[in-house]
Write a protein that holds these residues in place. Structure first.
Motif, PDB file in Angstrom:
ATOM      1  N   ALA A   1     -53.952 -44.004  85.055  1.00  0.00           N
ATOM      2  CA  ALA A   1     -53.250 -43.630  86.281  1.00  0.00           C
ATOM      3  C   ALA A   1     -52.051 -44.547  86.500  1.00  0.00           C
ATOM      4  O   ALA A   1     -51.710 -45.373  85.651  1.00  0.00           O
ATOM      5  CB  ALA A   1     -54.206 -43.697  87.477  1.00  0.00           C
TER       6      ALA A   1
ATOM      7  N   GLN B   1     -59.140 -52.067  87.290  1.00  0.00           N
ATOM      8  CA  GLN B   1     -59.950 -50.843  87.282  1.00  0.00           C
ATOM      9  C   GLN B   1     -60.143 -50.347  85.859  1.00  0.00           C
ATOM     10  O   GLN B   1     -59.469 -50.769  84.925  1.00  0.00           O
ATOM     11  CB  GLN B   1     -59.281 -49.746  88.120  1.00  0.00           C
TER      12      GLN B   1
ATOM     13  N   SER C   1     -58.259 -44.063  95.613  1.00  0.00           N
ATOM     14  CA  SER C   1     -58.496 -43.712  94.224  1.00  0.00           C
ATOM     15  C   SER C   1     -59.512 -42.582  94.141  1.00  0.00           C
ATOM     16  O   SER C   1     -60.214 -42.284  95.118  1.00  0.00           O
ATOM     17  CB  SER C   1     -59.014 -44.921  93.462  1.00  0.00           C
ATOM     18  N   THR C   2     -59.611 -41.977  92.974  1.00  0.00           N
ATOM     19  CA  THR C   2     -60.606 -40.928  92.749  1.00  0.00           C
ATOM     20  C   THR C   2     -61.991 -41.440  93.114  1.00  0.00           C
ATOM     21  O   THR C   2     -62.825 -40.719  93.651  1.00  0.00           O
ATOM     22  CB  THR C   2     -60.596 -40.505  91.268  1.00  0.00           C
TER      23      THR C   2
ATOM     24  N   HIS D   1     -58.789 -38.411  85.695  1.00  0.00           N
ATOM     25  CA  HIS D   1     -58.215 -39.647  86.217  1.00  0.00           C
ATOM     26  C   HIS D   1     -56.725 -39.649  85.917  1.00  0.00           C
ATOM     27  O   HIS D   1     -56.327 -39.589  84.758  1.00  0.00           O
ATOM     28  CB  HIS D   1     -58.915 -40.829  85.520  1.00  0.00           C
TER      29      HIS D   1
END
Ligand code: PXL
Length: 289
Positions: A26, A52, A118-119, A218
């Motif tokens: 991302a 992440q 975020s997702t 993502h």
């Protein structure tokens, strides 16, 4: 290769102002790969550090606002920027710094992906940041690209859950000042097609693709918004840029099947075509005695 033929001779410059995802799926990393795939020169200013991977965001650290300003002035002072993609900004100070710089340098073709979380559910913009985004950045945008949850967060309302609700949300977001609103439909479960809804203040255009078999992705929003910026930089209209960007995202999703980049949400593969190009490359090698 992927979009319409770009044969005007000059390579456009596109700037991403976004968060860093060290696992590559991302943020800035997705944006730069997208820029390379769509044949624009990519610049990148870091507005938010994240730690992440494909399973989720472990920690975030916003860039100090004055250092965001320093990065943006360095780029705009030197590189003629044809389009800008804005992603995760972290807080209101950074939002203000970005809005000030875009205004100072008269930035054109500004695509705002209003990243809120975020997702995996981690906040990437705080509450004051959402207010600042609405007040300062949306009015500067050629197009904003919220998904349903982001549309709800910006409007302080429930996320639109149907195509009709998405239309109402698009009207309300348009009233905040952007020239176009594109509500992405990947998260709106209302039919067999995935519908991205574009509103220009007068007409609605539905951009449809069959709902992908891949559900947990993502970086799809990052890839879409940076592709729109790239196509705007190539001179396409906003409606054309959104349509071409959606087509490109579908290709990058299809190519992602070959990835083994983590065990969580699957990243897109923005650059898969290069591999096929190796067959037609004129480069050769030889072993020296
Ligand atoms: O997909 C939204 C997003 C944008 N930018 C960064 C992110 C994410 C999601 O995780 O990490 C940096």
């Amino acid at each position: 290769v992927i979009g319409p033929r770009m044969d005007h001779g000059r390579v456009p410059n596109v700037l991403s102002v976004a968060g860093s995802d060290p696992s590559g799926g991302a943020g800035l990393q997705a944006d730069l790969k997208t820029f390379a795939a769509l044949e624009v020169f990519g610049c990148a200013a870091v507005s938010l550090l994240t730690a992440q991977n494909t399973h989720g965001v472990r920690a975030t650290l916003p860039t100090p606002a004055d250092f965001v300003t320093e990065q943006l002035r360095s780029v705009f002072d030197d590189v003629p920027i044809d389009a800008v993609k804005i992603g995760a900004l972290g807080n209101a100070d950074v939002v203000g710094a970005v809005a000030d710089a875009l205004t100072e340098f008269g930035a054109r073709n500004v695509v705002v992906d209003p990243v809120v979380c975020s997702t995996s559910g981690r906040a990437l913009l705080d509450a004051d940041g959402i207010t600042a985004l609405c007040d300062r950045l949306l009015p500067l945008a050629a197009v904003i690209t919220p998904n349903a949850a982001e549309a709800g967060a910006l409007l302080r309302a429930a996320a639109p859950a149907t195509r009709d609700e998405a239309r109402d949300a698009a009207r309300a977001l348009y009233a905040l000042g952007p020239a176009h609103v594109l509500i992405t439909g990947g998260h709106i479960d209302d039919g067999d097609d995935c519908v991205d809804l574009l509103f220009d203040g007068r007409d609605f255009i539905e951009l449809l693709v069959p709902r992908s078999a891949v559900t947990l992705l993502h970086g799809a929003g990052c890839t879409l918004s940076s592709a729109i910026a790239a196509f705007l930089a190539h001179g396409l209209s906003t409606a054309e840029a959104c349509r071409e960007a959606q087509r490109y995202v579908v290709i990058a999703i299809e190519r992602s099947a070959a990835l083994s980049a983590g065990g969580g949400a699957r990243p897109l593969h923005q650059l898969g075509e290069l591999w096929e190009h190796r067959a037609s490359s004129t480069a050769t090698s030889r072993v020296l005695a």
